[in-house]
Scaffold this motif. Structure first.
Motif, PDB file in Angstrom:
ATOM      1  N   LEU A 176       0.703  -1.161   0.166  1.00 49.09           N
ATOM      2  CA  LEU A 176      -0.076   0.189  -0.088  1.00 49.09           C
ATOM      3  C   LEU A 176       0.757   1.226   0.054  1.00 49.09           C
ATOM      4  O   LEU A 176       0.452   2.433  -0.849  1.00 49.09           O
ATOM      5  CB  LEU A 176      -0.921  -0.051   1.049  1.00 49.09           C
ATOM      6  N   THR A 177       1.969   1.252   0.608  1.00 49.78           N
ATOM      7  CA  THR A 177       2.857   2.542   0.730  1.00 49.78           C
ATOM      8  C   THR A 177       3.644   2.617  -0.710  1.00 49.78           C
ATOM      9  O   THR A 177       4.178   3.702  -0.930  1.00 49.78           O
ATOM     10  CB  THR A 177       3.752   2.558   1.898  1.00 49.78           C
ATOM     11  N   GLY A 178       3.682   1.529  -1.290  1.00 51.77           N
ATOM     12  CA  GLY A 178       4.626   1.498  -2.690  1.00 51.77           C
ATOM     13  C   GLY A 178       3.653   1.963  -3.628  1.00 51.77           C
ATOM     14  O   GLY A 178       4.041   2.147  -4.708  1.00 51.77           O
ATOM     15  N   LEU A 179       2.349   2.009  -3.579  1.00 47.08           N
ATOM     16  CA  LEU A 179       1.503   2.257  -4.662  1.00 47.08           C
ATOM     17  C   LEU A 179       1.483   3.849  -5.157  1.00 47.08           C
ATOM     18  O   LEU A 179       1.818   4.778  -4.198  1.00 47.08           O
ATOM     19  CB  LEU A 179       0.029   2.145  -4.315  1.00 47.08           C
ATOM     20  N   ASP A 180       1.458   4.156  -6.306  1.00 41.66           N
ATOM     21  CA  ASP A 180       1.276   5.542  -6.883  1.00 41.66           C
ATOM     22  C   ASP A 180       0.013   6.120  -6.055  1.00 41.66           C
ATOM     23  O   ASP A 180      -1.234   5.702  -6.412  1.00 41.66           O
ATOM     24  CB  ASP A 180       1.283   5.627  -8.186  1.00 41.66           C
TER      25      ASP A 180
END
Length: 113
Positions: A64-68
């Motif tokens: 989730l933190t790696g999503l744009d």
């Protein structure tokens, strides 16, 4: 309209159930019953018994933190929210004194979508 074969993500289900933080989403996934994990497509750790294991809090957090943010906003407003299957791994032995652990992330639409 959502296709019959699309499976929702644990994060989406947890959010719909009231989870408002990454910690709460991880707790929801850890406490999800086996039939829910089966519907979400969680991996089977004991095929003979059909026992499924939810994604870890760390995996959910990394994904989730790696999503744009723009893509995440689009997905949250799209009519069909459950068209992405995501899996993440830490590469064993990749951490050294100078380098951080290598994380692999795969995302694809589920079969039949």
């Amino acid at each position: 309209m959502r296709s019959q074969s699309a499976t929702p993500s644990p994060a989406l289900c947890a959010e719909r159930a009231g989870a408002r933080s990454l910690t709460a989403i991880g707790q929801w996934a850890a406490n999800a019953p086996q039939h829910t994990l089966a519907q979400l497509g969680a991996r089977t750790t004991c095929p003979a018994l059909g026992i499924r294991r939810p994604p870890s809090s760390a995996t959910i957090r990394r994904v989730l933190t790696g999503l744009d943010p723009g893509a995440l906003t689009w997905m949250a407003s799209a009519q069909d929210l459950a068209v992405l299957v995501v899996d993440g791994k830490c590469v064993r032995g990749s951490r050294t004194r100078r380098d951080k652990t290598v994380h692999l992330l795969a995302a694809m639409p589920p079969p039949g979508v």
